[in-house]
Design a protein around this motif. Structure first.
Motif, PDB file in Angstrom:
ATOM      1  N   THR A  82       0.806  -1.225   0.000  1.00 27.13           N
ATOM      2  CA  THR A  82       0.000   0.000   0.000  1.00 27.13           C
ATOM      3  C   THR A  82       0.835   1.270   0.000  1.00 27.13           C
ATOM      4  OG1 THR A  82      -0.181  -0.136   2.414  1.00 27.13           O
ATOM      5  CG2 THR A  82      -1.983  -1.096   1.113  1.00 27.13           C
ATOM      6  N   THR A  83       2.079   1.192   0.469  1.00 31.71           N
ATOM      7  CA  THR A  83       2.916   2.393   0.475  1.00 31.71           C
ATOM      8  C   THR A  83       3.977   2.370  -0.630  1.00 31.71           C
ATOM      9  OG1 THR A  83       4.392   1.380   2.121  1.00 31.71           O
ATOM     10  CG2 THR A  83       2.608   2.765   2.945  1.00 31.71           C
ATOM     11  N   TRP A  84       3.903   1.390  -1.497  1.00 30.57           N
ATOM     12  CA  TRP A  84       4.886   1.285  -2.585  1.00 30.57           C
ATOM     13  C   TRP A  84       4.454   2.138  -3.780  1.00 30.57           C
ATOM     14  CZ3 TRP A  84       7.993  -3.682  -3.674  1.00 30.57           C
ATOM     15  CH2 TRP A  84       8.471  -4.217  -2.482  1.00 30.57           C
ATOM     16  N   THR A  85       4.268   3.409  -3.569  1.00 26.14           N
ATOM     17  CA  THR A  85       3.747   4.280  -4.615  1.00 26.14           C
ATOM     18  C   THR A  85       4.788   5.275  -5.120  1.00 26.14           C
ATOM     19  OG1 THR A  85       2.894   5.779  -2.912  1.00 26.14           O
ATOM     20  CG2 THR A  85       1.390   4.102  -3.766  1.00 26.14           C
ATOM     21  N   ASP A  86       6.002   5.217  -4.580  1.00 20.94           N
ATOM     22  CA  ASP A  86       7.006   6.218  -4.937  1.00 20.94           C
ATOM     23  C   ASP A  86       7.806   5.846  -6.173  1.00 20.94           C
ATOM     24  OD1 ASP A  86       7.952   4.102  -3.317  1.00 20.94           O
ATOM     25  OD2 ASP A  86       9.812   5.187  -2.920  1.00 20.94           O
ATOM     26  N   ARG A  87       7.775   4.561  -6.573  1.00 17.28           N
ATOM     27  CA  ARG A  87       8.545   4.107  -7.730  1.00 17.28           C
ATOM     28  C   ARG A  87       7.742   3.078  -8.513  1.00 17.28           C
ATOM     29  NH1 ARG A  87      13.648   1.422  -5.909  1.00 17.28           N
ATOM     30  NH2 ARG A  87      13.176   1.762  -3.718  1.00 17.28           N
ATOM     31  N   PRO A  88       8.054   2.908  -9.793  1.00 21.73           N
ATOM     32  CA  PRO A  88       7.355   1.880 -10.577  1.00 21.73           C
ATOM     33  C   PRO A  88       7.550   0.496  -9.970  1.00 21.73           C
ATOM     34  CG  PRO A  88       8.580   3.351 -12.026  1.00 21.73           C
ATOM     35  CD  PRO A  88       8.998   3.684 -10.620  1.00 21.73           C
ATOM     36  N   LEU A  89       6.468  -0.277  -9.946  1.00 22.39           N
ATOM     37  CA  LEU A  89       6.481  -1.638  -9.414  1.00 22.39           C
ATOM     38  C   LEU A  89       6.077  -2.607 -10.506  1.00 22.39           C
ATOM     39  CD1 LEU A  89       6.509  -3.784  -7.113  1.00 22.39           C
ATOM     40  CD2 LEU A  89       4.114  -3.171  -6.683  1.00 22.39           C
ATOM     41  N   VAL A  90       6.923  -3.605 -10.758  1.00 26.54           N
ATOM     42  CA  VAL A  90       6.615  -4.673 -11.703  1.00 26.54           C
ATOM     43  C   VAL A  90       6.468  -5.971 -10.917  1.00 26.54           C
ATOM     44  CG1 VAL A  90       7.445  -6.005 -13.682  1.00 26.54           C
ATOM     45  CG2 VAL A  90       7.836  -3.537 -13.593  1.00 26.54           C
ATOM     46  N   LEU A  91       5.411  -6.706 -11.191  1.00 25.25           N
ATOM     47  CA  LEU A  91       5.151  -7.986 -10.537  1.00 25.25           C
ATOM     48  C   LEU A  91       5.608  -9.117 -11.453  1.00 25.25           C
ATOM     49  CD1 LEU A  91       1.492  -7.151  -9.424  1.00 25.25           C
ATOM     50  CD2 LEU A  91       3.522  -7.102  -7.958  1.00 25.25           C
ATOM     51  N   PHE A  92       6.299 -10.106 -10.880  1.00 23.40           N
ATOM     52  CA  PHE A  92       6.762 -11.255 -11.655  1.00 23.40           C
ATOM     53  C   PHE A  92       6.477 -12.532 -10.875  1.00 23.40           C
ATOM     54  CE2 PHE A  92      10.585 -14.126 -12.450  1.00 23.40           C
ATOM     55  CZ  PHE A  92      10.007 -14.737 -13.553  1.00 23.40           C
ATOM     56  N   GLY A  93       5.727 -13.443 -11.487  1.00 18.87           N
ATOM     57  CA  GLY A  93       5.429 -14.698 -10.807  1.00 18.87           C
ATOM     58  C   GLY A  93       5.593 -15.889 -11.716  1.00 18.87           C
ATOM     59  N   HIS A  94       6.138 -16.964 -11.161  1.00 14.34           N
ATOM     60  CA  HIS A  94       6.264 -18.219 -11.902  1.00 14.34           C
ATOM     61  C   HIS A  94       5.222 -19.208 -11.400  1.00 14.34           C
ATOM     62  CE1 HIS A  94       7.987 -21.508 -14.130  1.00 14.34           C
ATOM     63  NE2 HIS A  94       8.090 -22.231 -13.027  1.00 14.34           N
ATOM     64  N   SER A  95       4.524 -19.863 -12.329  1.00 17.82           N
ATOM     65  CA  SER A  95       3.551 -20.902 -12.024  1.00 17.82           C
ATOM     66  C   SER A  95       2.462 -20.352 -11.084  1.00 17.82           C
ATOM     67  CB  SER A  95       4.268 -22.129 -11.447  1.00 17.82           C
ATOM     68  OG  SER A  95       3.468 -23.274 -11.535  1.00 17.82           O
ATOM     69  N   MET A  96       2.282 -20.901  -9.900  1.00 14.27           N
ATOM     70  CA  MET A  96       1.294 -20.351  -8.969  1.00 14.27           C
ATOM     71  C   MET A  96       1.530 -18.864  -8.733  1.00 14.27           C
ATOM     72  SD  MET A  96       0.430 -21.402  -4.991  1.00 14.27           S
ATOM     73  CE  MET A  96       1.828 -20.537  -4.260  1.00 14.27           C
ATOM     74  N   GLY A  97       2.790 -18.452  -8.683  1.00 14.69           N
ATOM     75  CA  GLY A  97       3.112 -17.048  -8.450  1.00 14.69           C
ATOM     76  C   GLY A  97       2.571 -16.128  -9.523  1.00 14.69           C
ATOM     77  N   ALA A  98       2.400 -16.653 -10.763  1.00 16.08           N
ATOM     78  CA  ALA A  98       1.843 -15.838 -11.844  1.00 16.08           C
ATOM     79  C   ALA A  98       0.393 -15.465 -11.543  1.00 16.08           C
ATOM     80  CB  ALA A  98       1.935 -16.598 -13.165  1.00 16.08           C
ATOM     81  N   VAL A  99      -0.370 -16.431 -11.039  1.00 16.84           N
ATOM     82  CA  VAL A  99      -1.780 -16.173 -10.716  1.00 16.84           C
ATOM     83  C   VAL A  99      -1.886 -15.214  -9.529  1.00 16.84           C
ATOM     84  CG1 VAL A  99      -3.950 -17.243  -9.999  1.00 16.84           C
ATOM     85  CG2 VAL A  99      -2.469 -18.399 -11.642  1.00 16.84           C
TER      86      VAL A  99
END
Length: 255
Positions: A82-99
Motif C-alpha cells: 500500500t505504500t509502494w507508490t514512490d517508484r514503478p512496481l513490476v510484478l513477476f510470478g512463476h507458475s502459482m506465483g503468476a496467478v
C-alpha cells in the motif's frame, strides 16, 4: 513514502538496493520460497531493485500456518504494497506465483495505484480452468509431481526430515492453486509479458498466450528451451527478457 521492508515478514530484499530504480517483486511457485529468485537478483542487480515474497509456512516462516487460498495470499501481499507508490512496481510470478501476481495486480488497479506491468511465467491464463486435485492425494503423489517438474533439488526430496518440514506448505500451495477460480470482471490495464518453456507440459505455449485476454494493455510472449522450470537453466536469458520488459513498462510516454 517507501515501505519499511525491514519489518516485513512477507517481502525479502534480494541483492543490492539503490532506492531510485524500478522495483521487481517476485512471487514463488507452489512449494517455493523467495530465495528461488536469488539468481535473478544477481543478473538484474545493475538495473532493477529485486524483492521476493516469502509465503508463510516455509524457511524462516515455517512456524506459521500456510495459507490455502489464492485470494488470501493476494490480499495479504496487496496489503504489504500500500505504500509502494514512490517508484514503478513490476510484478513477476512463476507458475502459482503468476496467478497471485495477477490477482495482486487487479487489486492494485482497483485502488488506483496500478503496477507498471506484470510478468508471468509457466502458467496458463487464469480463465483457462483445468480440473486438478493433487492436493487431495497422498504424500508420495505430491512428491512424485514435484520430482517430475524438477523444481526442487532432488536431495531435498530424499531427506525425510526436510520433507516433513516442506510437505505442509507444498500441499497448502497446491490446494490454493487447484481450488482457484478466475472471477470475470475488469481485467488488467497494465502491460503483460508472458514467459514459457517450449516443452512445459503443465503450461502449453497456446495456453500461456491466452494471457493476452487478461489485459487491455500491451502483450508480449517469450518462449525458452526447456520444461516447466526452464528458468533453472536459463537465468541469464530470463533476466534479459525481464530487463527488456521492465524497460518497456517504465519508458516515458512520448507525446
Amino acid at each position: 513514502m517507501s515501505h519499511d521492508l525491514r519489518t516485513s515478514r512477507w517481502i525479502q530484499k534480494l541483492g543490492t538496493q539503490h532506492g531510485d530504480r524500478p522495483r521487481l517483486l517476485c512471487l514463488p511457485h507452489a512449494g517455493g520460497s523467495g530465495s528461488f529468485y536469488h539468481p535473478l537478483s544477481v543478473h538484474l542487480g545493475a538495473t532493477v531493485d529485486v524483492f521476493a515474497v516469502q509465503y508463510p509456512g516455509r524457511q524462516e516462516r515455517r512456524s506459521e500456518p500456510p495459507l490455502v487460498t489464492i485470494d488470501e495470499l493476494a490480499e495479504r501481499i496487496h496489503a504489504e504494497l500500500t505504500t509502494w507508490t514512490d517508484r514503478p512496481l513490476v510484478l513477476f510470478g512463476h507458475s502459482m506465483g503468476a496467478v497471485i501476481g495477477y490477482e495482486v495486480g487487479r487489486r492494485l488497479e482497483r485502488d488506483g495505484v496500478p503496477p507498471a506491468g506484470l510478468i508471468v511465467s509457466g502458467r496458463r491464463a487464469p480463465s483457462l480452468h483445468v480440473e486438478e486435485s493433487l492436493h487431495r492425494r497422498g504424500d508420495q503423489a505430491l512428491i512424485a509431481e514435484v520430482r517430475q517438474l524438477s523444481g526442487t533439488a532432488a536431495a531435498l526430496l530424499e531427506d525425510a526430515e526436510l520433507l516433513e518440514m516442506i510437505l505442509p506448505a507444498l500441499r497448502a500451495d497446491y490446494r490454493a492453486i487447484e481450488t482457484y477460480r478466475h472471477r470475470p470482471g475488469r481485467e488488467l490495464d497494465c502491460p503483460v509479458t508472458a514467459l514459457v518453456g517450449e516443452d512445459d507440459h503443465r503450461a502449453s505455449v497456446d495456453h500461456v498466450r491466452a494471457w493476452r485476454e487478461h489485459t487491455t494493455g500491451a502483450f508480449d510472449l517469450r518462449t525458452f528451451p526447456g520444461g516447466h522450470f526452464y528458468l533453472n537453466n536459463r537465468w541469464p536469458d530470463v533476466a534479459a527478457a525481464i530487463r527488456a520488459a521492465v524497460t518497456s513498462f517504465t519508458a516515458p510516454v512520448l507525446p
